[in-house]
Motif scaffolding. Structure first.
Motif, PDB file in Angstrom:
ATOM      1  N   ARG A  39       8.779  81.988 -47.979  1.00  0.00           N
ATOM      2  CA  ARG A  39       7.433  82.247 -48.520  1.00  0.00           C
ATOM      3  C   ARG A  39       7.440  82.458 -50.037  1.00  0.00           C
ATOM      4  O   ARG A  39       6.606  83.191 -50.585  1.00  0.00           O
ATOM      5  N   GLU A  40       8.365  81.809 -50.716  1.00  0.00           N
ATOM      6  CA  GLU A  40       8.417  81.904 -52.171  1.00  0.00           C
ATOM      7  C   GLU A  40       7.594  80.820 -52.848  1.00  0.00           C
ATOM      8  O   GLU A  40       7.049  81.037 -53.935  1.00  0.00           O
ATOM      9  N   LEU A  41       7.530  79.625 -52.226  1.00  0.00           N
ATOM     10  CA  LEU A  41       6.815  78.500 -52.808  1.00  0.00           C
ATOM     11  C   LEU A  41       6.067  77.742 -51.716  1.00  0.00           C
ATOM     12  O   LEU A  41       6.523  77.676 -50.570  1.00  0.00           O
ATOM     13  N   PRO A  42       4.930  77.135 -52.070  1.00  0.00           N
ATOM     14  CA  PRO A  42       4.261  76.246 -51.120  1.00  0.00           C
ATOM     15  C   PRO A  42       5.014  74.919 -51.033  1.00  0.00           C
ATOM     16  O   PRO A  42       5.802  74.576 -51.923  1.00  0.00           O
ATOM     17  N   LEU A  43       4.748  74.158 -49.996  1.00  0.00           N
ATOM     18  CA  LEU A  43       5.410  72.865 -49.828  1.00  0.00           C
ATOM     19  C   LEU A  43       5.170  71.943 -51.018  1.00  0.00           C
ATOM     20  O   LEU A  43       6.048  71.147 -51.392  1.00  0.00           O
ATOM     21  N   SER A  44       3.995  72.044 -51.608  1.00  0.00           N
ATOM     22  CA  SER A  44       3.653  71.160 -52.735  1.00  0.00           C
ATOM     23  C   SER A  44       4.547  71.378 -53.946  1.00  0.00           C
ATOM     24  O   SER A  44       4.631  70.508 -54.826  1.00  0.00           O
ATOM     25  N   ARG A  45       5.227  72.521 -54.011  1.00  0.00           N
ATOM     26  CA  ARG A  45       6.097  72.828 -55.150  1.00  0.00           C
ATOM     27  C   ARG A  45       7.558  72.457 -54.879  1.00  0.00           C
ATOM     28  O   ARG A  45       8.398  72.600 -55.775  1.00  0.00           O
ATOM     29  N   LEU A  46       7.854  72.006 -53.683  1.00  0.00           N
ATOM     30  CA  LEU A  46       9.230  71.633 -53.356  1.00  0.00           C
ATOM     31  C   LEU A  46       9.481  70.178 -53.729  1.00  0.00           C
ATOM     32  O   LEU A  46       8.560  69.363 -53.759  1.00  0.00           O
ATOM     33  N   SER A  47      10.734  69.844 -53.997  1.00  0.00           N
ATOM     34  CA  SER A  47      11.079  68.450 -54.251  1.00  0.00           C
ATOM     35  C   SER A  47      11.182  67.708 -52.926  1.00  0.00           C
ATOM     36  O   SER A  47      11.648  68.251 -51.924  1.00  0.00           O
ATOM     37  N   GLY A  48      10.729  66.464 -52.914  1.00  0.00           N
ATOM     38  CA  GLY A  48      10.803  65.670 -51.700  1.00  0.00           C
ATOM     39  C   GLY A  48       9.660  65.958 -50.745  1.00  0.00           C
ATOM     40  O   GLY A  48       8.752  66.755 -51.012  1.00  0.00           O
ATOM     41  N   GLU A  49       9.721  65.277 -49.619  1.00  0.00           N
ATOM     42  CA  GLU A  49       8.702  65.388 -48.579  1.00  0.00           C
ATOM     43  C   GLU A  49       9.386  65.730 -47.265  1.00  0.00           C
ATOM     44  O   GLU A  49      10.539  65.344 -47.035  1.00  0.00           O
ATOM     45  N   PHE A  50       8.677  66.434 -46.406  1.00  0.00           N
ATOM     46  CA  PHE A  50       9.248  66.844 -45.124  1.00  0.00           C
ATOM     47  C   PHE A  50       8.356  66.366 -43.985  1.00  0.00           C
ATOM     48  O   PHE A  50       7.132  66.544 -44.029  1.00  0.00           O
ATOM     49  N   TRP A  51       8.986  65.762 -42.994  1.00  0.00           N
ATOM     50  CA  TRP A  51       8.286  65.360 -41.778  1.00  0.00           C
ATOM     51  C   TRP A  51       8.861  66.136 -40.605  1.00  0.00           C
ATOM     52  O   TRP A  51      10.008  66.602 -40.650  1.00  0.00           O
ATOM     53  N   TYR A  64      13.953  65.169 -44.091  1.00  0.00           N
ATOM     54  CA  TYR A  64      13.729  65.278 -45.537  1.00  0.00           C
ATOM     55  C   TYR A  64      13.700  63.876 -46.121  1.00  0.00           C
ATOM     56  O   TYR A  64      14.578  63.044 -45.831  1.00  0.00           O
ATOM     57  N   ILE A  65      12.710  63.611 -46.961  1.00  0.00           N
ATOM     58  CA  ILE A  65      12.614  62.316 -47.633  1.00  0.00           C
ATOM     59  C   ILE A  65      12.495  62.559 -49.132  1.00  0.00           C
ATOM     60  O   ILE A  65      11.514  63.120 -49.619  1.00  0.00           O
ATOM     61  N   GLY A  66      13.526  62.156 -49.844  1.00  0.00           N
ATOM     62  CA  GLY A  66      13.562  62.305 -51.290  1.00  0.00           C
ATOM     63  C   GLY A  66      14.541  61.277 -51.826  1.00  0.00           C
ATOM     64  O   GLY A  66      14.519  60.116 -51.428  1.00  0.00           O
ATOM     65  N   ALA A  67      15.416  61.703 -52.732  1.00  0.00           N
ATOM     66  CA  ALA A  67      16.456  60.795 -53.203  1.00  0.00           C
ATOM     67  C   ALA A  67      17.308  60.312 -52.038  1.00  0.00           C
ATOM     68  O   ALA A  67      17.804  59.178 -52.029  1.00  0.00           O
ATOM     69  N   ASN A  68      17.470  61.183 -51.038  1.00  0.00           N
ATOM     70  CA  ASN A  68      18.127  60.824 -49.788  1.00  0.00           C
ATOM     71  C   ASN A  68      17.137  60.993 -48.646  1.00  0.00           C
ATOM     72  O   ASN A  68      16.231  61.835 -48.716  1.00  0.00           O
ATOM     73  N   LEU A  69      17.329  60.222 -47.593  1.00  0.00           N
ATOM     74  CA  LEU A  69      16.605  60.422 -46.345  1.00  0.00           C
ATOM     75  C   LEU A  69      17.557  61.136 -45.403  1.00  0.00           C
ATOM     76  O   LEU A  69      18.616  60.603 -45.067  1.00  0.00           O
ATOM     77  N   VAL A  70      17.197  62.367 -45.000  1.00  0.00           N
ATOM     78  CA  VAL A  70      18.123  63.195 -44.216  1.00  0.00           C
ATOM     79  C   VAL A  70      17.431  63.672 -42.938  1.00  0.00           C
ATOM     80  O   VAL A  70      16.605  64.584 -42.972  1.00  0.00           O
ATOM     81  N   PRO A  71      17.765  63.064 -41.803  1.00  0.00           N
ATOM     82  CA  PRO A  71      17.220  63.534 -40.529  1.00  0.00           C
ATOM     83  C   PRO A  71      18.147  64.557 -39.876  1.00  0.00           C
ATOM     84  O   PRO A  71      19.364  64.538 -40.084  1.00  0.00           O
ATOM     85  N   THR A  72      17.575  65.432 -39.079  1.00  0.00           N
ATOM     86  CA  THR A  72      18.387  66.323 -38.249  1.00  0.00           C
ATOM     87  C   THR A  72      18.795  65.567 -36.984  1.00  0.00           C
ATOM     88  O   THR A  72      18.328  64.457 -36.719  1.00  0.00           O
ATOM     89  N   SER A  95      19.674  56.503 -50.050  1.00  0.00           N
ATOM     90  CA  SER A  95      20.627  56.584 -48.952  1.00  0.00           C
ATOM     91  C   SER A  95      19.978  57.243 -47.739  1.00  0.00           C
ATOM     92  O   SER A  95      18.957  57.930 -47.860  1.00  0.00           O
ATOM     93  N   ILE A  96      20.566  57.000 -46.588  1.00  0.00           N
ATOM     94  CA  ILE A  96      20.265  57.739 -45.358  1.00  0.00           C
ATOM     95  C   ILE A  96      21.535  58.491 -45.005  1.00  0.00           C
ATOM     96  O   ILE A  96      22.609  57.885 -44.895  1.00  0.00           O
ATOM     97  N   VAL A  97      21.438  59.804 -44.856  1.00  0.00           N
ATOM     98  CA  VAL A  97      22.610  60.627 -44.543  1.00  0.00           C
ATOM     99  C   VAL A  97      22.235  61.589 -43.427  1.00  0.00           C
ATOM    100  O   VAL A  97      21.217  62.287 -43.516  1.00  0.00           O
ATOM    101  N   GLY A  98      23.064  61.625 -42.386  1.00  0.00           N
ATOM    102  CA  GLY A  98      22.773  62.541 -41.295  1.00  0.00           C
ATOM    103  C   GLY A  98      23.757  62.389 -40.166  1.00  0.00           C
ATOM    104  O   GLY A  98      24.789  61.704 -40.311  1.00  0.00           O
ATOM    105  N   PRO A  99      23.473  62.991 -39.038  1.00  0.00           N
ATOM    106  CA  PRO A  99      24.375  62.880 -37.898  1.00  0.00           C
ATOM    107  C   PRO A  99      24.602  61.424 -37.511  1.00  0.00           C
ATOM    108  O   PRO A  99      23.666  60.618 -37.477  1.00  0.00           O
ATOM    109  N   GLU A 100      25.846  61.091 -37.245  1.00  0.00           N
ATOM    110  CA  GLU A 100      26.213  59.718 -36.904  1.00  0.00           C
ATOM    111  C   GLU A 100      25.349  59.170 -35.766  1.00  0.00           C
ATOM    112  O   GLU A 100      24.905  58.011 -35.801  1.00  0.00           O
TER     113      GLU A 100
END
Length: 279
Positions: A39-51, A64-72, A95-100
């Motif tokens: 609760r320090e910053l709203p989503l609009s102040r974070l880098s990247g986008e989250f789905w 996470y979608i930004g310089a890298n695409l990182v799925p859980t 890049s896409i980086v995440g679980p194989e």
């Protein structure tokens, strides 16, 4: 299954609980969302986008979608839904980086829409250590001072070029890469063994969360490789990182057998497997 943008009204507790089921694998996403979760910053102040992918109010993935695409980590039906949504948009990440188990089927569905990859790192062991290293740490490894940025920068460029296959100088002449390194130095998360003005070893703690600190950028000067410099240096970084978090992780290409031997010697064990698609 529905894939949508994360919004302010979403439950922070639910997102945190989902991500912390595997705080080591999800360390990057946790670090990017931390200031919203706290609760320090709203989503609009974070880098990247989250789905998020959800069904009947249950979260099945965070992306996470930004310089890298990182799925859980997620199951097949979630991958299908995510791929369908991503295929509708132009590629924004380098890049896409995440679980194989997620990256490979996701890329299989996206490559017709996004074009060829420059390289695929199909198996990247994700390693972890939670206790003191098994080798004596290098007492000469210390935090890099801000005035030493120009000294460390060439080693960082060489490491990145060796690991990724392209130079970070190819993008904005390296300004973004240099800025990120400078930020880590100011935060006290860049370390090196410097002798007579020469960098013998260096590494950074690129990610810090309560559950995991992730080491990155491990590099030893070529003329000192094979002498134990890397294992002693990594051991020193592990001790520093354990002051920041309850565990220390890193990931490495499976074909980098010399690095794998170093990490095993230090005391790292296998936690999981990642994969990367590089553009």
């Amino acid at each position: 299954m529905f894939v949508r943008s994360l919004v302010e009204d979403d439950s922070r507790d639910s997102i945190r609980e989902f991500l912390e089921r595997d705080c080591v694998t999800n360390a990057f996403v946790i670090s990017r969302l931390a200031r919203w979760l706290d609760r320090e910053l709203p989503l609009s102040r974070l880098s990247g986008e989250f789905w998020i992918a959800e069904s009947a109010g249950t979260i099945h993935a965070v992306i996470y979608i930004g310089a890298n695409l990182v799925p859980t980590a997620c199951e097949e039906r979630v991958i299908d839904a995510l791929a369908a949504r991503l295929a509708q948009e132009p590629r924004r990440s380098s890049s896409i980086v995440g679980p194989e188990a997620v990256v490979h089927p996701l890329w299989d569905q996206l490559k017709s829409a996004w074009g060829n990859a420059r390289a695929i790192r199909s198996e990247q062991p994700l390693l972890i250590i939670r206790s003191a290293p098994l080798v004596v740490p290098d007492s000469e490894v210390r935090a890099v001072e801000p005035v030493e940025l120009s000294l460390i920068f060439p080693a960082a460029v060489e490491m990145f070029s060796e690991e990724v296959g392209i130079s970070p100088l190819n993008v904005d002449n390296g300004a973004s890469f240099r800025s990120r390194l400078a930020e880590l130095i100011v935060q006290g998360r860049a370390f090196a063994h410097i002798e007579d003005g020469c960098v013998l070893f260096k590494a950074e703690v690129g990610i810090v969360t309560p559950g995991a600190a992730q080491i990155q950028g491990v590099w030893t000067t070529p003329d000192r490789r094979g002498e134990g410099v890397a294992s002693a240096g990594v051991a020193a970084i592990v001790l520093e990182a354990l002051r920041m978090s309850e565990s220390v992780s890193l990931y490495v290409n499976d074909f980098n057998t010399s690095a794998l031997r170093v990490y095993e010697k230090v005391g790292f064990t296998r936690h999981g497997t990642l994969a990367s698609v590089l553009f």
